[in-house]
Design a protein around this motif. Structure first.
Motif, PDB file in Angstrom:
ATOM      1  N   SER A 224       0.804  -1.224   0.000  1.00 47.66           N
ATOM      2  CA  SER A 224       0.000   0.000   0.000  1.00 47.66           C
ATOM      3  C   SER A 224       0.834   1.269   0.000  1.00 47.66           C
ATOM      4  CB  SER A 224      -0.950   0.012   1.199  1.00 47.66           C
ATOM      5  OG  SER A 224      -0.227   0.025   2.408  1.00 47.66           O
ATOM      6  N   PHE A 225       2.090   1.165   0.492  1.00 46.62           N
ATOM      7  CA  PHE A 225       2.928   2.367   0.511  1.00 46.62           C
ATOM      8  C   PHE A 225       4.249   2.167  -0.235  1.00 46.62           C
ATOM      9  CE2 PHE A 225       3.600   0.127   4.579  1.00 46.62           C
ATOM     10  CZ  PHE A 225       4.964  -0.104   4.548  1.00 46.62           C
ATOM     11  N   CYS A 226       4.433   1.012  -0.855  1.00 45.13           N
ATOM     12  CA  CYS A 226       5.653   0.790  -1.632  1.00 45.13           C
ATOM     13  C   CYS A 226       5.547   1.540  -2.953  1.00 45.13           C
ATOM     14  CB  CYS A 226       5.838  -0.698  -1.891  1.00 45.13           C
ATOM     15  SG  CYS A 226       7.283  -1.081  -2.925  1.00 45.13           S
ATOM     16  N   PRO A 227       6.531   2.380  -3.282  1.00 43.33           N
ATOM     17  CA  PRO A 227       6.442   3.161  -4.518  1.00 43.33           C
ATOM     18  C   PRO A 227       6.725   2.365  -5.781  1.00 43.33           C
ATOM     19  CG  PRO A 227       8.514   3.619  -3.416  1.00 43.33           C
ATOM     20  CD  PRO A 227       7.727   2.718  -2.496  1.00 43.33           C
ATOM     21  N   LYS A 228       7.160   1.103  -5.639  1.00 44.02           N
ATOM     22  CA  LYS A 228       7.523   0.323  -6.818  1.00 44.02           C
ATOM     23  C   LYS A 228       6.822  -1.025  -6.829  1.00 44.02           C
ATOM     24  CE  LYS A 228      11.941   2.534  -7.729  1.00 44.02           C
ATOM     25  NZ  LYS A 228      13.366   2.347  -8.026  1.00 44.02           N
ATOM     26  N   VAL A 229       5.581  -1.061  -6.410  1.00 42.31           N
ATOM     27  CA  VAL A 229       4.818  -2.306  -6.426  1.00 42.31           C
ATOM     28  C   VAL A 229       4.759  -2.841  -7.847  1.00 42.31           C
ATOM     29  CG1 VAL A 229       2.531  -3.337  -6.163  1.00 42.31           C
ATOM     30  CG2 VAL A 229       3.420  -1.810  -4.404  1.00 42.31           C
ATOM     31  N   GLY A 230       5.149  -4.116  -7.998  1.00 42.53           N
ATOM     32  CA  GLY A 230       5.099  -4.745  -9.305  1.00 42.53           C
ATOM     33  C   GLY A 230       6.299  -4.476 -10.171  1.00 42.53           C
ATOM     34  N   VAL A 231       7.238  -3.669  -9.690  1.00 38.69           N
ATOM     35  CA  VAL A 231       8.430  -3.349 -10.472  1.00 38.69           C
ATOM     36  C   VAL A 231       9.566  -4.231  -9.981  1.00 38.69           C
ATOM     37  CG1 VAL A 231      10.106  -1.595 -11.103  1.00 38.69           C
ATOM     38  CG2 VAL A 231       7.687  -0.985 -10.837  1.00 38.69           C
ATOM     39  N   ALA A 232      10.128  -5.049 -10.840  1.00 42.83           N
ATOM     40  CA  ALA A 232      11.217  -5.934 -10.451  1.00 42.83           C
ATOM     41  C   ALA A 232      12.534  -5.200 -10.437  1.00 42.83           C
ATOM     42  CB  ALA A 232      11.284  -7.140 -11.380  1.00 42.83           C
TER      43      ALA A 232
END
Length: 232
Positions: A224-232
């Motif tokens: 919810s607060f990660c700025p790179k959700v889904g970014v490997a």
């Protein structure tokens, strides 16, 4: 880290100019810490050891190797060489059979033999509790010193390995690629008394959830607060 605390300190660290932290890093840092404390309240090193010497040896062996492979090799190694005095009598080719399944085993065997001799010659066979003294040992470096000082002597430290560096960048806590600079950023963001916990918890999360190639963002409590959700 600068200065010394209770006789156990780090020197030889010329603090670099503090780079600008990523936007929102100071807001995210306490969220990250709270999440990690909930997930891994008892986070600690997964390397198995009984003495500072065993931890030092295991940490040297863990470079570019898994803790599982190190833990599989060290019981027999420590039975044969329980302390620095015993290992100082060994040649690299004597050590190699015990660690053959660990990456870079020949170089590590050379380092362990030399490391044990220096411990005997300079420190009476004991692992020193000073940063510069540990870094000066063959096969050791800043990460090794931080691991040993924090886990064996209780010194507050953050050892930045690939997991810690990757998560620091993904969670928007640092933009740095250099481990030393990532360490500085994390020191600025988190309470000193939680540095050791943070290091271990980030490693666990990097292994179990936020993997390098396929992070499980859907299963991550920090999505919810990660700025790179889904970014490997």
């Amino acid at each position: 880290m600068t200065g010394q605390t209770g006789g156990t300190g780090q020197t030889g660290w010329k603090k670099k100019s503090a780079a600008r932290l990523p936007p929102g890093a100071r807001v995210r840092a306490p969220q990250v810490l709270t999440a990690l404390e909930g997930l891994y309240p008892d986070a600690r090193t997964e390397l198995e050891f009984r003495t500072p010497f065993e931890l030092l040896v295991a940490t040297v062996l863990s470079a570019q190797a898994t803790d599982v492979s190190v833990n599989a090799a060290t019981p027999a190694l420590f039975d044969a060489y329980p302390d620095a005095h015993a290992m100082s009598q060994a040649e690299p080719e004597d050590i190699e059979p015990f660690i053959r399944r660990i990456g870079l085993y020949r170089a590590k065997a050379r380092n362990l033999a030399a490391l044990a001799r220096l411990l005997v010659e300079r420190h009476g066979g004991e692992v020193p509790n000073e940063f510069d003294a540990v870094v000066a040992l063959p096969g050791a470096g800043r990460k090794t010193a931080n691991v040993v000082l924090s886990n064996a002597f209780g010194y507050p430290a953050i050892a930045v390995d690939t997991h810690v560096g990757r998560l620091a960048r993904r969670l928007g806590l640092s933009t740095q690629s250099n481990p030393d600079r990532v360490e500085v950023d994390l020191q600025r963001l988190f309470p000193r008394e939680r540095w050791v916990f943070l290091h271990h918890a980030l490693i666990l999360h990097g292994r179990r959830v936020c993997a390098a190639r396929r992070p499980e963002c859907g299963a991550c409590v920090m999505a919810s607060f990660c700025p790179k959700v889904g970014v490997a």
